[in-house]
Design an enzyme around this catalytic site. Structure first.
Site, short mmCIF file in Angstrom:
data_model
loop_
_atom_site.label_atom_id
_atom_site.label_comp_id
_atom_site.label_asym_id
_atom_site.label_seq_id
_atom_site.Cartn_x
_atom_site.Cartn_y
_atom_site.Cartn_z
N LYS A 22 0.84 -1.20 0.00
CA LYS A 22 0.00 0.00 0.00
C LYS A 22 0.87 1.25 0.00
CE LYS A 22 -1.76 1.67 4.00
NZ LYS A 22 -1.48 3.09 4.22
N ASN A 23 1.81 1.32 0.93
CA ASN A 23 2.59 2.55 1.08
C ASN A 23 3.50 2.82 -0.11
OD1 ASN A 23 1.31 3.06 3.44
ND2 ASN A 23 3.04 2.56 4.78
N ARG A 94 -3.55 10.95 4.63
CA ARG A 94 -2.39 11.83 4.68
C ARG A 94 -1.49 11.69 3.45
NH1 ARG A 94 1.29 14.72 7.88
NH2 ARG A 94 3.42 14.15 7.40
N CYS A 118 -4.55 13.56 12.64
CA CYS A 118 -5.11 12.25 12.35
C CYS A 118 -5.02 11.45 13.63
CB CYS A 118 -4.41 11.60 11.17
SG CYS A 118 -3.14 10.47 11.60
N ARG A 123 1.26 14.78 12.95
CA ARG A 123 1.76 14.59 11.60
C ARG A 123 1.81 15.88 10.76
NH1 ARG A 123 -0.73 8.90 9.54
NH2 ARG A 123 1.37 8.44 8.89
N PRO A 124 2.67 16.80 11.15
CA PRO A 124 2.79 18.03 10.38
C PRO A 124 3.53 17.83 9.06
CG PRO A 124 4.38 18.01 12.17
CD PRO A 124 3.60 16.74 12.28
N MET A 125 3.72 18.93 8.31
CA MET A 125 4.40 18.82 7.00
C MET A 125 5.64 19.69 6.91
SD MET A 125 1.74 18.18 3.99
CE MET A 125 3.10 18.23 2.88
N ASP A 126 6.13 20.13 8.09
CA ASP A 126 7.26 21.07 8.07
C ASP A 126 8.49 20.52 7.33
OD1 ASP A 126 7.23 19.22 10.14
OD2 ASP A 126 8.47 20.42 11.48
N LEU A 127 8.75 19.23 7.46
CA LEU A 127 9.96 18.67 6.82
C LEU A 127 9.83 18.66 5.30
CD1 LEU A 127 10.35 15.69 9.31
CD2 LEU A 127 11.70 17.78 9.30
N ASP A 308 4.47 0.55 12.08
CA ASP A 308 3.25 -0.02 11.52
C ASP A 308 3.03 -1.48 11.94
OD1 ASP A 308 2.68 2.38 10.35
OD2 ASP A 308 3.14 1.77 8.30
N ILE A 330 7.94 6.86 16.97
CA ILE A 330 7.66 7.56 15.70
C ILE A 330 6.40 8.43 15.80
CG2 ILE A 330 7.33 7.28 13.20
CD1 ILE A 330 10.05 6.20 14.11
N ARG A 400 -8.70 0.05 4.32
CA ARG A 400 -7.71 0.97 3.79
C ARG A 400 -6.39 0.25 3.49
NH1 ARG A 400 -6.23 5.60 7.41
NH2 ARG A 400 -4.86 5.78 5.63
#
Ligand code: UD1
Length: 422
Positions: A22-23, A94, A118, A123-127, A308, A330, A400
């Site tokens: 999936k990933n 995400r 979530c 789970r930010p997006m700064d990176l 996971d 994580i 999912r």
């Protein structure tokens, strides 16, 4: 909303086929945005997250056709006509943020909704933002959307990620394939899904080295062409089904499994007394006699123990002999399965990012609720080893990430059925 009912009925024996990851598929699909020519993925998993990504790509003007019962995804981004990834789709998943890098590289602009909180953490997006800015993108946050542009195109640069984020590595590598000059990404994530993405991008004509190590070097090219690429085996689905015979007893061969995908996880199973052997068809996992031994686990970035698989490992430890400590490093809120497992008689204490599990001889079936993808499958695994009936509700989370879970477990002798809730 459907429920799954599992009744513990002893050892499992047989074979379980493992699907494409999936990933990996969720990052390979947006790679279609990088080229005018078609990209075809084979060995794609049949999952609702893949449908969500298809809908997102289609909303941008890409064509996506699921062929051969969904195992082949034929995509074309010849005529992109929109560069906004709307909140309606992004909030569902995400991984939608993986269209940012490719759109910016191909179109010079992208508007992508922030995914929002979530269930398993902030789970930010700064990176992602810092890395794309290093390549010359200008990014602003307005009304919950990231507005990114690179009117004169992206430019290669050297950038070190503050944390080896999987998604930030994927977005940056994809963006850098069409940047001018050389990008050196340091502290890059090393997950097999990234190696798979790079293999696909290389088949499309990208010049990339160092995948699978923490420094990835990308030499930008003017354009990428079409390709056909097989999606790598899903190491998380693999690890999940490896737990099935470990928790219920028996011997199961996971078809398509490879040791290199689950090395640190298999080492923990071995420490717990479960045998894992590589065969010419996959990985054979067996628990022949006695209880599993308690082991301690700390989640880490690859090649460490995957976050996971933490929930599934916790389910196993609930029935182990002794006390185990599971540390989640994580995600900050990833023990939501613990109270549900407790409803089944497990003894778990959670303090911050640490869960201490004291194994019990036998879990007891109970009605439980799935809270996220991996938590939901951990409850099914626990149900395989429990006395009586476990009813797992809200299984849409499961859809999912796991195709045909009932069929696959039934195939090795589990008593499991899916029912429609009234
Ligand atoms: C991917 C996987 C997910 C897996 C995770 C870690 C996909 C579609 N999903 O998620 O199943 O659990 O890797 O192996 O591949 N972070 C920041 N800022 C950022 C990005 C991330 O602080 O800009 C933090 C996150 O909040 C999280 C940690 O870094 O705490 C790991 O995130 P990341 O490696 O980016 O995971 P994803 O790519 O979202």
């Amino acid at each position: 909303m459907d429920s799954i009912i599992v009744t513990g009925n002893g050892p499992l024996n047989g074979q379980i086929p493992i699907a494409g990851a999936k990933n990996a598929c969720l990052t390979l699909m947006p790679a279609t945005l990088l080229s005018e020519e078609p990209l075809t993925l084979t060995n794609a998993p049949r999952l609702s997250d893949i449908k969500t990504m298809s809908a997102l790509l289609q909303s941008l003007g890409a064509e996506v056709s699921a062929l051969q019962d969904g195992q082949v995804l034929a995509m074309s981004s010849h005529d992109l006509n929109n560069h906004t990834a709307h909140y309606d789709i992004v909030r569902k998943m995400r991984a939608s943020n993986l269209v940012l890098g490719p759109m910016l590289a191909r179109l010079g602009q992208a508007i992508v909704s922030l995914p929002g909180g979530c269930a398993i953490g902030a789970r930010p997006m700064d990176l992602h933002i810092e890395a794309l800015e290093a390549l010359g993108a200008e990014i602003e946050l307005k009304d919950g959307y990231l507005h990114a542009k690179a009117p004169r195109g992206l430019k290669g640069a050297t950038h070190e990620l503050r944390f080896a984020s999987v998604g930030a590595t994927e977005n940056t590598v994809m963006a850098a394939t069409l940047a001018k000059g050389t990008t050196v990404l340091k502290n890059a994530a090393r997950e097999p899904e990234i190696v798979d993405l790079v293999r696909c991008l290389r088949a499309m004509g990208a010049q990339i080295d160092g995948e699978g190590t923490s420094t990835i070097t990308i030499q930008g090219v003017d354009r990428l062409h079409g390709a056909t690429h097989p999606v790598v085996t899903d190491r998380i689905e693999l690890g999940t089904y490896m737990i099935a015979p470990a928790i219920a007893g028996g011997e199961v061969e996971c078809l398509g499994g490879k040791m290199e995908l689950v090395e640190s996880f298999a080492a923990k199973l071995d420490e717990a007394g479960i045998s894992v052997t590589e065969t010419d068809k996959g990985l054979k996992v067996a628990r022949r006699n006695g209880r599993v031994k308690a082991v301690n686990v700390t989640t880490e970035v690859f090649p460490g123990f995957p976050t996971d698989l933490q929930a599934q490992m916790m389910a196993l430890m609930c029935t182990a002999e002794g006390t185990s400590v599971l540390e989640e490093t994580i995600f900050e809120n990833r023990f939501m399965h613990a109270p549900e497992l407790t409803r089944m008689g497990a003894q778990i204490e959670v303090h911050g990012g640490t869960a201490t599990v004291t194994g019990v001889e036998r879990l007891k079936g109970a009605p439980v609720m799935a809270t996220d993808l991996r938590a939901s499958v951990s409850l099914i695994l626990a149900g395989l080893a429990a006395e009586g009936e476990t009813r797992v509700s809200r299984v849409y989370h499961l859809d999912r990430g796991y195709e045909h879970v009932v069929r696959k477990l039934e195939g090795v002798g589990a008593k499991i059925e899916r029912i429609k809730d009234e």
